[in-house]
Design an enzyme around this catalytic site. Structure first.
Site: not given
Ligand code: GCO
Ligand code: CA
Length: 257
Positions: A148, A161
């Site tokens: 990401s 994440y």
């Molecule tokens: C968030 C998004 C991000 C995008 C992407 C950004 O909640 O900010 O879901 O995670 O999906 O990964 O690069």
């Molecule tokens: Ca993503």
């Protein structure tokens, strides 16, 4: 075949794409399939997956379904065994499946942190390792991880994440340095903000949408289809000497202050 088309030709190459029933994974599967690959779509929901396979097949793409949860190592290994049984070898793995969970860090539950890391990082390790074992036997292969733009950059409320995707960048490099001698390249694509179902809530949030548009030099969200070309490049002869790289596909967002 001209040199130009050979560079991006994926004919007779079997490629497993996880998280392929929608969004970025489906777009990468469709692009690789359009360039001749036999694409094996993975997702947790067998019915949704078969619908996508039927759609791609109707488009003239050789597509198959292998439904399993990427966090289930045994299920992943069984799928790999079936794919190699059907096709003789697995040319490529696109470890794309990922989940998102948005809660302020002070309130972020441990079990959700573990779940996100398990899917977005650990599953890429286990499936990547197990796929690489087959690729070694076949004399080479390609692995692409979906990381990401977030990782080197952070935003509030998505700590699991960000940590997992940054770890996946590092895992990509770690696997690249070990597997190169086996003829296997390992790279990652780093999407910015892509108009996928995972991001629907963000797109519909006027303030967040304005932030993304304002922070992105191209001034818009990406269409998932715009991630397909990178997958083809990294799976094709064109990408044969690329390894350990993170290919940003974010409209310039990662470089704008
Ligand atoms: C968030 C998004 C991000 C995008 C992407 C950004 O909640 O900010 O879901 O995670 O999906 O990964 O690069
Ligand atoms: Ca993503």
């Amino acid at each position: 075949m001209t040199v130009a088309t050979q560079l991006f030709d994926l004919t007779d190459r079997a490629i497993l794409i996880t998280g392929a029933s929608r969004g970025i994974g489906l777009a990468m599967a469709r692009a690789c399939g359009a360039h001749g690959a036999t694409v094996v779509l993975n997702g947790r929901n067998a019915e949704a997956l078969q619908s996508r396979v039927d759609e791609l097949t109707a488009e003239g793409i050789r597509a198959e379904a292998e439904a399993f949860d990427v966090t289930d190592e045994a299920a992943g290994r069984a799928a790999l065994e079936r794919i190699v049984g059907r096709h003789g070898r697995l040319w490529g793995l696109i470890a794309n499946a990922g989940v998102q969970h948005r809660v302020p860090v002070l309130d972020f539950p441990t079990e959700d942190f573990r779940r996100v890391v398990d899917t977005n990082l650990t599953a890429c390790f286990t499936l990547g390792r197990d796929a690489a074992r087959y690729m070694v036997e076949a004399g080479g292969g390609r692995i692409v991880n979906t990381v990401s733009m977030l990782g080197p950059q952070a935003r509030p409320t998505v700590p699991a994440y960000i940590a997992a995707k940054e770890g996946l960048r590092a895992l990509t490099r770690a696997m690249a340095v070990e597997l190169g001698s086996k003829g296997i390249t390992v790279n990652a694509v780093a999407p910015g903000y892509v108009a996928t179902e995972m991001n629907t809530a963000l797109i519909e949030n006027t303030e967040f949408n304005a932030w993304v548009v304002g922070k992105t030099p191209l001034g818009r969200w990406a269409d998932p289809a715009e991630l397909g070309g990178a997958a083809v490049y990294l799976m094709a002869d064109a990408g044969s000497f690329v390894s350990g790289q993170i290919l940003g596909i974010d409209g310039g967002m990662s470089v704008q202050v």
